[in-house]
Design an enzyme around this catalytic site. Structure first.
Site, mmCIF file in Angstrom:
data_model
loop_
_atom_site.group_PDB
_atom_site.id
_atom_site.type_symbol
_atom_site.label_atom_id
_atom_site.label_comp_id
_atom_site.label_asym_id
_atom_site.label_seq_id
_atom_site.Cartn_x
_atom_site.Cartn_y
_atom_site.Cartn_z
ATOM 1 N N GLU A 99 -7.037 -1.340 3.882
ATOM 2 C CA GLU A 99 -7.921 -2.446 4.269
ATOM 3 C C GLU A 99 -9.276 -1.982 4.798
ATOM 4 O OE1 GLU A 99 -7.945 -5.447 3.632
ATOM 5 O OE2 GLU A 99 -5.949 -5.807 2.798
ATOM 6 N N HIS A 132 -9.877 -2.808 1.347
ATOM 7 C CA HIS A 132 -10.196 -4.220 1.188
ATOM 8 C C HIS A 132 -10.964 -4.434 -0.123
ATOM 9 C CE1 HIS A 132 -10.278 -8.095 3.110
ATOM 10 N NE2 HIS A 132 -11.585 -8.210 3.053
ATOM 11 N N SER A 139 -9.840 -12.162 0.672
ATOM 12 C CA SER A 139 -10.532 -12.126 1.956
ATOM 13 C C SER A 139 -10.930 -13.538 2.400
ATOM 14 C CB SER A 139 -11.740 -11.189 1.840
ATOM 15 O OG SER A 139 -12.226 -10.865 3.099
#
Ligand SMILES: *[C@@H]1O[C@H](CO)[C@@H](O)[C@H](O)[C@H]1NC(C)=O
Ligand SMILES: *[C@@H]1O[C@H](CO)[C@@H](O)[C@H](O)[C@H]1NC(C)=O
Ligand SMILES: *[C@@H]1O[C@H](CO)[C@@H](O)[C@H](O)[C@H]1NC(C)=O
Ligand SMILES: *[C@@H]1O[C@H](CO)[C@@H](O)[C@H](O)[C@H]1NC(C)=O
Ligand SMILES: *[C@@H]1O[C@H](CO)[C@@H](O)[C@H](O)[C@H]1NC(C)=O
Length: 563
Positions: free
Chosen positions: A346, A465, A216
């Site tokens: 995600e 994510h 990220s």
């Protein structure tokens, strides 16, 4: 896989009880329990920890790599520490940088710390170094072992390094003038990489074999180091998980509006950059760290607030000197073998909060043109044509309701906007312009735990994510360790094998005589512009092509670039 040698195995077996905060202490003599490494910067005392397979390893935690960024050094670039005046006590966990956190969590502005984990500093080997840059949107998390635990990767013969870098306004405040040219959080990362270059051999790490990896915000960072004149020569391979700074908008030259917002939140005058900085220097780090909530514009959106800036030249050492897109397309970078990835779902779960909140849901429905650029991190001006098309295609032009259909549609839009499209763009640029192979993967596995678990069933519902981190790091702040056997455990073996192989050879496939049964049969080809291979990581490892391209095509039409 190399195992713990007999003496340390015995030592560790005796102490079957560990606690995360005390560092899995193994019984033994003082010297065994608290190893001391002589680095070029001075002596450092560490402690012993134990991997999930019972291998003892050395842990050196909370070492300052730069002077405490406090007082006059707040909002300044990091000042590296070249030598320690006395033996560094690195036996316990250091603080995280200021950020919102639960009561009692160890935070401090004196947070420029590095952690080194090594199988043994005395073995005489030079092991590959994995340097991990943590996630958290540039405003939360840290490199501490509760959020980036070494207990899985240290079953491999690597040296693992994790770091803190300054967060939020303390790391990324940028007025765009000499007062605050920006990117200090990235300069912290560079200072840590320079520390590794100087000191890591003493820990048994190879300074000429450093893999930078991050998820990220850390993934954005990893890529930017390939462009930064400051990072040249400090690393040799790179892994970017779920994040790219090249998406629908260009990188800004300043973040003045965020600086003003920060000043307002703390009752500072905003008439000039100097006044903003001088006043913010008088505020407590806690108040600055805790003001995050004040930066959200719509519910908890946007998820991305502070960003890298293209620095103007005021004579300072600059981290980023041109648009990332221009740099890549012209090949002005120090490329290395590269792995890029995204997860299957995600940020899909970001749809739930605004859908369940009547106020936010009706704002989405009635003020789409205003809200969409915020939530989907698009340019703020002149995108009404684009957001109208996104609404047509993703939402079928139907009003959003608090139901499963809307959640699925809006969830895909969040996922593609924030990660899917920018990562796709980065992978496609790099496979054209880097002379080294680019390996692309999609993380699709759903195991016992996920960073989004359904509030009713407590079960994972997607591969979201950060979920690939579950199989690389112990994440004791939130999840129990992966058990010794079972499908989740198999995936830990595969993921750590891929990381190890890539760190060692620059190729994630276990060719070249590495004995890694976990990866037998894996033939993961690099991605090329014409054959866009990727590896689907699920219970099986499967090579496929054209990751999510049916959905991403629209984004390429709406925000075209020359590749
Ligand atoms: C190192 O620091 C920890 C935590 O502050 C402390 O408990 C310990 O006694 C210190 N060790 C030495 C050798 O100073
Ligand atoms: C800012 O000023 C307001 C109004 O005077 C006050 O309520 C608030 O506590 C102040 N905030 C800070 C961080 O000083
Ligand atoms: C809905 O969102 C608004 C705006 O963020 C917030 O003020 C409000 O508290 C939320 N309502 C609920 C029930 O969570
Ligand atoms: C607005 O965007 C359109 C394309 O979507 C472009 O043709 C036009 O030049 C832009 N206008 C401004 C003022 O940037
Ligand atoms: C989930 O955890 C349980 C208990 O530790 C274990 O038996 C099982 O194999 C795990 N499931 C997977 C998918 O790894």
């Amino acid at each position: 896989m190399s195992r713990c040698l007999l003496p340390c195995l015995l030592a560790c077996l005796i102490s079957s009880v560990w606690t995360a905060d005390q560092g899995d202490g193994c019984q033994g003599s003082q010297a065994e329990q608290f190893p001391v490494v002589m680095t070029p910067s001075g002596p450092i005392r560490g402690s012993m920890m134990q991997t999930r397979r019972g291998r003892a390893f050395e842990a050196y935690r909370g070492i300052r790599y730069a002077e405490p960024p406090v007082g006059e050094l707040r909002f300044q670039p990091p000042v590296p520490i070249m030598s320690y005046n006395e033996k560094v006590n690195a036996t316990t966990e250091g603080p995280a940088c200021p950020r919102p956190a639960r009561q009692g969590y160890y935070l401090d502005e004196d947070c420029l710390r590095i952690n080194v984990y090594t199988p043994s500093h005395t073995s005489g080997q030079r092991l590959p170094v994995v340097f991990y840059i943590h996630a958290g949107g540039f405003y939360v998390f840290s490199g501490r072992s509760d959020v980036a635990g070494p207990h899985y990767l240290l079953d491999r013969d690597i040296v693992l390094v994790t770091i803190n870098y300054r967060l939020g306004s303390l790391g990324f405040l940028c007025t765009g003038d000499e007062v605050a040219p920006g990117n200090n959080g990235f300069k912290d990362q560079v200072a840590a990489l320079r520390w590794v270059r100087r000191n890591i051999a003493a820990f048994g790490g190879d300074p000429d074999l450093v893999t930078i990896t991050g998820c990220s915000a850390g993934s954005h960072s990893v890529f930017l180091h390939m462009l930064s004149p400051m990072s040249k020569g400090l690393f040799h391979r790179a892994i970017s998980m779920s994040g790219s700074p090249i998406g629908s908008s260009l990188s800004p030259h300043h973040l003045k509006s965020l600086a003003v917002r920060q000043a307002q939140l703390l009752n500072c005058s905003t008439t000039s950059s100097t006044e903003i900085i001088d006043c913010l220097k008088t505020k407590s780090w806690r108040d600055i760290g805790y003001s995050l909530r004040g930066f959200y514009e719509f519910g908890f959106d946007p998820v991305r607030i502070w960003r890298p800036v293209v620095e103007k030249d005021f004579g300072q050492e600059r981290f980023l000197v041109e648009q990332p897109l221009d740099a890549v397309r012209a090949g002005r970078m120090h490329p290395v073998p590269y792995i890029i990835s995204q997860t299957r779902d995600e940020f899909f779960w970001m749809a739930f909060y605004p859908l369940r909140n009547d106020t936010l849901r009706s704002k989405f429905n009635n003020e789409w043109e205003t809200v969409a650029p915020i939530s989907f991190v698009l340019p703020r001006d002149n995108v009404s044509a684009q957001v109208t098309r996104l609404r047509q295609v993703y939402l079928g032009n139907r009003p959003l309701a608090n139901d499963a259909e809307s959640a699925s549609r809006l969830g895909k839009l969040y996922a593609d906007a924030i990660v899917g499209f920018p990562v796709h763009r980065l992978a496609n640029l790099m496979c054209r312009h880097s002379p080294y192979p680019v390996y692309y993967y999609e993380f699709a596995y759903i195991g016992n735990h996920s960073h989004y678990e359904d509030p009713v069933t407590n079960k994972p519902t997607g591969a979201v994510h950060h979920d690939d981190l579950i199989y690389l790091f112990s994440l004791r702040y939130r999840f129990p360790d992966v058990p010794a056997t079972g499908p989740d455990a198999d995936l830990v073996d595969k993921m750590t094998a891929i990381w190890y192989t890539f760190a060692k050879t620059g190729d994630p496939n276990a060719y070249g005589g590495l004995d890694l049964p976990e990866l037998s049969g894996l033939h993961w080809p690099a991605m090329t512009p014409d054959k866009r291979n990727y590896l689907e990581i699920n219970k099986q490892l499967t090579v496929k092509t054209n990751l999510k391209e049916d959905r991403i095509k629209l984004w390429e039409e709406l925000f075209p670039i020359e590749y």
